[in-house]
Design a protein around this motif. Structure first.
Motif, mmCIF file in Angstrom:
data_model
loop_
_atom_site.group_PDB
_atom_site.id
_atom_site.type_symbol
_atom_site.label_atom_id
_atom_site.label_comp_id
_atom_site.label_asym_id
_atom_site.label_seq_id
_atom_site.Cartn_x
_atom_site.Cartn_y
_atom_site.Cartn_z
ATOM 1 N N ASP A 4 2.583 -2.163 7.742
ATOM 2 C CA ASP A 4 1.680 -1.244 8.410
ATOM 3 C C ASP A 4 0.304 -1.438 7.814
ATOM 4 O O ASP A 4 0.149 -2.005 6.740
ATOM 5 N N GLU A 5 -0.689 -0.962 8.507
ATOM 6 C CA GLU A 5 -2.042 -1.011 7.973
ATOM 7 C C GLU A 5 -2.184 0.045 6.880
ATOM 8 O O GLU A 5 -1.722 1.169 7.054
ATOM 9 N N PRO A 6 -2.791 -0.297 5.752
ATOM 10 C CA PRO A 6 -2.995 0.700 4.699
ATOM 11 C C PRO A 6 -3.874 1.845 5.201
ATOM 12 O O PRO A 6 -4.814 1.634 5.955
ATOM 13 N N LYS A 7 -3.524 3.036 4.780
ATOM 14 C CA LYS A 7 -4.293 4.216 5.146
ATOM 15 C C LYS A 7 -5.155 4.645 3.959
ATOM 16 O O LYS A 7 -4.940 4.213 2.840
ATOM 17 N N GLU A 8 -6.083 5.511 4.214
ATOM 18 C CA GLU A 8 -7.053 5.912 3.191
ATOM 19 C C GLU A 8 -6.389 6.601 2.002
ATOM 20 O O GLU A 8 -6.790 6.414 0.857
ATOM 21 N N ASP A 9 -5.326 7.376 2.259
ATOM 22 C CA ASP A 9 -4.695 8.140 1.181
ATOM 23 C C ASP A 9 -3.471 7.445 0.584
ATOM 24 O O ASP A 9 -2.769 8.037 -0.228
ATOM 25 N N ASP A 10 -3.198 6.202 0.967
ATOM 26 C CA ASP A 10 -2.088 5.450 0.385
ATOM 27 C C ASP A 10 -2.407 5.068 -1.061
ATOM 28 O O ASP A 10 -3.560 4.952 -1.457
ATOM 29 N N ILE A 11 -1.356 4.858 -1.823
ATOM 30 C CA ILE A 11 -1.502 4.485 -3.228
ATOM 31 C C ILE A 11 -1.103 3.021 -3.391
ATOM 32 O O ILE A 11 -0.053 2.598 -2.908
ATOM 33 N N GLU A 12 -1.932 2.246 -4.077
ATOM 34 C CA GLU A 12 -1.635 0.839 -4.328
ATOM 35 C C GLU A 12 -1.045 0.679 -5.721
ATOM 36 O O GLU A 12 -1.558 1.224 -6.690
ATOM 37 N N VAL A 22 2.115 2.360 -1.161
ATOM 38 C CA VAL A 22 3.078 3.449 -1.046
ATOM 39 C C VAL A 22 2.364 4.660 -0.463
ATOM 40 O O VAL A 22 1.242 4.971 -0.860
ATOM 41 N N GLU A 23 3.029 5.339 0.469
ATOM 42 C CA GLU A 23 2.452 6.562 1.022
ATOM 43 C C GLU A 23 2.346 7.616 -0.070
ATOM 44 O O GLU A 23 3.196 7.695 -0.958
ATOM 45 N N ASP A 24 1.314 8.437 0.003
ATOM 46 C CA ASP A 24 1.101 9.453 -1.019
ATOM 47 C C ASP A 24 2.237 10.474 -1.059
ATOM 48 O O ASP A 24 2.571 11.006 -2.112
ATOM 49 N N VAL A 25 2.893 10.727 0.070
ATOM 50 C CA VAL A 25 4.016 11.673 0.106
ATOM 51 C C VAL A 25 5.187 11.127 -0.716
ATOM 52 O O VAL A 25 5.837 11.862 -1.457
#
Length: 57
Positions: A4-12, A22-25
């Motif tokens: 998926d495309e990385p989102k602004e709140d994702d964690i690398e 990784v998703e922040d959730v």
């Protein structure tokens, strides 16, 4: 995990030459991850295992 495309709140998470997103959730629910690479005749690829801490009830 999915492509998926990385989102602004994702964690690398960087491990050697690899970058995992990784998703922040997920990062809130699982504080640790074990990332392993397998190259066997059955399959080849990464396995991501969330390490969940056990809390007493």
């Amino acid at each position: 995990m999915a492509l998926d495309e990385p989102k602004e709140d994702d964690i690398e998470v960087k491990v050697d030459d690899f970058t995992f997103v990784v998703e922040d959730v997920l990062a809130e629910n699982f504080s640790l991850f074990t990332i392993d690479y397998s190259d066997s005749w059955l399959r080849r690829g990464f396995t991501v295992i969330p390490d969940r801490t056990i809390s007493p009830c």
